[in-house]
Design a protein around this motif. Sequence first.
Motif, PDB file in Angstrom:
ATOM      1  N   UNK A  66       0.581  -1.346   0.389  1.00 53.95           N
ATOM      2  CA  UNK A  66      -0.131   0.222  -0.305  1.00 53.95           C
ATOM      3  C   UNK A  66       0.808   1.177   0.143  1.00 53.95           C
ATOM      4  N   UNK A  67       0.371   2.740  -0.404  1.00 53.53           N
ATOM      5  CA  UNK A  67       0.640   3.684  -0.298  1.00 53.53           C
ATOM      6  C   UNK A  67       0.512   3.881  -1.433  1.00 53.53           C
ATOM      7  N   UNK A  68       1.416   5.522  -2.027  1.00 53.96           N
ATOM      8  CA  UNK A  68       1.188   6.170  -2.906  1.00 53.96           C
ATOM      9  C   UNK A  68       2.051   7.178  -3.579  1.00 53.96           C
ATOM     10  N   UNK A  69       2.348   6.310  -5.149  1.00 53.84           N
ATOM     11  CA  UNK A  69       3.208   7.027  -5.684  1.00 53.84           C
ATOM     12  C   UNK A  69       3.160   7.711  -6.599  1.00 53.84           C
ATOM     13  N   UNK A  70       4.217   8.465  -6.798  1.00 54.92           N
ATOM     14  CA  UNK A  70       3.963   9.661  -8.125  1.00 54.92           C
ATOM     15  C   UNK A  70       4.471   9.271  -9.469  1.00 54.92           C
ATOM     16  N   UNK A  71       3.620   8.883 -10.278  1.00 52.34           N
ATOM     17  CA  UNK A  71       4.420   8.310 -11.568  1.00 52.34           C
ATOM     18  C   UNK A  71       4.004   9.208 -13.001  1.00 52.34           C
ATOM     19  N   UNK A  72       5.497   8.710 -13.204  1.00 53.44           N
ATOM     20  CA  UNK A  72       5.460   9.841 -14.487  1.00 53.44           C
ATOM     21  C   UNK A  72       5.721   8.647 -16.024  1.00 53.44           C
ATOM     22  N   UNK A  73       5.219   8.619 -16.955  1.00 51.06           N
ATOM     23  CA  UNK A  73       4.876   8.145 -18.128  1.00 51.06           C
ATOM     24  C   UNK A  73       5.390   8.778 -19.214  1.00 51.06           C
TER      25      UNK A  73
END
Length: 92
Positions: A66-73
């Motif tokens: 679990x957790x929060x991620x900042x994703x860059x595509x």
Amino acid sequence: MTPGASWPVTVANPHGMSAPAHTAVRLAVTAKASTAGTALTFSATGLPAGLSISPSGVITGSATATGTSTVSVTASYGHGAAGTASFVWTVT
């Protein structure tokens, strides 16, 4: 005209994503180049552990924590042009 950064690539932003841990996900990220028919290759940073992106822009897998991620595509093609979309992915 010389190919490159002047030929922009636009990545559609999927905005906030959310999925339970240990549940299979599939997200097809889309993008387009200013030149029709240009083959794009995708990559990503910041994906939650257990997820990966294919060169065609499909994110699959099962997040392992679990957790929060900042994703860059990023979508790019061979002449140096690229576009990026960033969003938050929350695993519950």
